[in-house]
Design a protein around this motif. Structure first.
Motif, short mmCIF file in Angstrom:
data_model
loop_
_atom_site.label_atom_id
_atom_site.label_comp_id
_atom_site.label_asym_id
_atom_site.label_seq_id
_atom_site.Cartn_x
_atom_site.Cartn_y
_atom_site.Cartn_z
N GLU A 1 62.36 72.75 54.08
CA GLU A 1 61.63 73.55 55.18
C GLU A 1 60.82 74.81 54.50
OE1 GLU A 1 60.51 72.61 57.85
OE2 GLU A 1 62.02 71.70 58.94
N CYS B 1 54.19 65.20 44.48
CA CYS B 1 54.93 65.57 45.74
C CYS B 1 56.46 66.00 45.09
CB CYS B 1 55.29 64.45 46.84
SG CYS B 1 56.54 64.86 48.21
N VAL C 1 55.68 68.15 50.15
CA VAL C 1 57.38 67.92 50.49
C VAL C 1 57.62 67.19 51.34
CG1 VAL C 1 59.32 69.60 50.55
CG2 VAL C 1 57.28 70.56 49.56
N ASN D 1 53.11 75.47 52.74
CA ASN D 1 52.08 74.53 52.87
C ASN D 1 50.87 74.56 51.56
OD1 ASN D 1 50.64 72.61 54.51
ND2 ASN D 1 49.44 74.47 55.41
N ARG E 1 57.91 73.68 52.83
CA ARG E 1 56.83 73.19 53.66
C ARG E 1 56.26 74.12 54.26
NH1 ARG E 1 56.61 68.07 55.50
NH2 ARG E 1 56.25 68.91 57.70
N GLN E 2 56.82 75.26 54.53
CA GLN E 2 56.03 76.32 55.25
C GLN E 2 55.08 77.06 54.48
OE1 GLN E 2 58.97 79.09 57.11
NE2 GLN E 2 60.00 77.38 58.27
N LYS F 1 59.20 65.67 54.38
CA LYS F 1 59.81 66.20 55.78
C LYS F 1 61.19 65.91 56.24
CE LYS F 1 58.93 66.61 60.76
NZ LYS F 1 57.95 66.09 61.58
N THR G 1 65.54 62.38 55.28
CA THR G 1 63.99 62.99 55.09
C THR G 1 63.14 61.68 55.17
OG1 THR G 1 63.95 62.64 52.70
CG2 THR G 1 65.02 64.64 53.60
#
Length: 292
Positions: free
Chosen positions: A70, A216, A80, A76, A73-74, A82, A97
């Motif tokens: 998380e 990724c 990554v 951005n 991912r934040q 989810k 995931t």
């Protein structure tokens, strides 16, 4: 294969977590992980990626990995997977995931990858560390906040692993003394830098080429640290393409003398491997210590 009892409990736990009725049609074992059992879950809601491990041995491992995903991912700036759910089914801890489909690398794959990592490293905060401990492999990674990187590196990284290795008889007293002496010199060895968001375990086994041709990243050991740690880690176990390093250096140049600090930064992952696997990693650690 996952036994039917675990499969039913996992489906129930996922249904509760995701607020939708989940039916697991098939669980296909995926090989490659050293620590966890990994599967491709085929469900009525699509294909997902599943990790399983002993719930008692590593009670919060997947919670910490969920939080780390998380955090990345934040930012951005790079793909990554989810994180969807974590919890316990029977005596097994689980993490589910997004399932990553592999693609073909774009012509500028390495340049794009380097630029994304450089942008990730621009994410900062006021201290080195994280809100709580997490894991690198199966080893607990301490993230007690410090405003000084040398203090953080000594007390949260090098010394805990040195004590562990010494207690396991994988490090002798002479090496322990040598490491302690180097920890005292860390303030003069490292240039000052702001804390950077790090993947924390970025090597060739922890990224893949996505369907868009770009990188990724997954299996993180996230914390805010000195970015030279990340670049040094990428040079272990095969390393990255040279285009990655040239591009990163062009975008966010490292402080002068970074080449001399590669070994110092690699001490941490090498000591992780010394504790996990022993063997030749003793000689690798010794070689780095002798070169500092």
């Amino acid at each position: 294969m996952i036994d039917e009892i675990i499969k039913r409990e996992l489906a129930s736990a996922l249904s509760h977590k995701l607020s939708v009725k989940i039916q697991i049609n098939q669980a296909e074992r995926i090989h490659g992980g050293d620590i966890n059992e990994t599967y491709r879950l085929m469900t009525n809601e699509g294909d997902w990626f599943l990790k399983l491990n002993d719930a008692k041995r590593f009670p919060d491992m997947f919670l910490r990995e969920y939080d780390g995903l998380e955090e990345l991912r934040q930012a951005n700036v790079i793909a990554v997977p989810k994180p969807l759910a974590h919890g316990v089914a029977g005596n097994r801890a689980f993490l589910v995931t997004q399932f990553l489909e592999k693609g073909t690398a774009a012509p500028d794959f390495w340049e794009n990858f380097a630029a994304a990592v450089a942008r990730m490293h621009q994410t900062t905060q006021s201290y080195f560390g994280l809100s709580g401990s997490n894991y690198i492999g199966s080893i607990k990674q301490y993230n007690t906040p410090y405003v000084s990187w040398p203090v953080f590196y000594a007390f949260n990284r090098l010394m805990p692993l040195a004590k562990m290795a010494y207690d396991k008889h994988r490090m002798d007293k002479a090496m322990l003394d040598q490491l302690e002496a180097i920890c005292k010199r860390l303030p003069e060895l490292f240039p000052e830098e702001p804390p950077a968001l790090l993947h924390g375990d970025l090597w060739s086994g922890n990224f893949l080429v996505g369907t868009d041709g770009k990188a990724c990243i997954f299996d993180p050991a996230v914390y805010f640290g000195h970015r030279e740690m990340e670049l040094a880690m990428t040079r272990l176990f095969g390393g990255f393409d040279t285009r990655f390093y040239y591009t990163y250096q062009a975008i966010r140049p490292l402080a002068p003398g970074w080449q001399k600090r590669i070994g110092l930064c690699q001490l941490y992952p090498l000591m992780v491997h010394l504790n996990l696997f022993g063997g030749n990693y003793y000689n690798d650690v010794k070689e780095v210590l002798n070169g500092i």
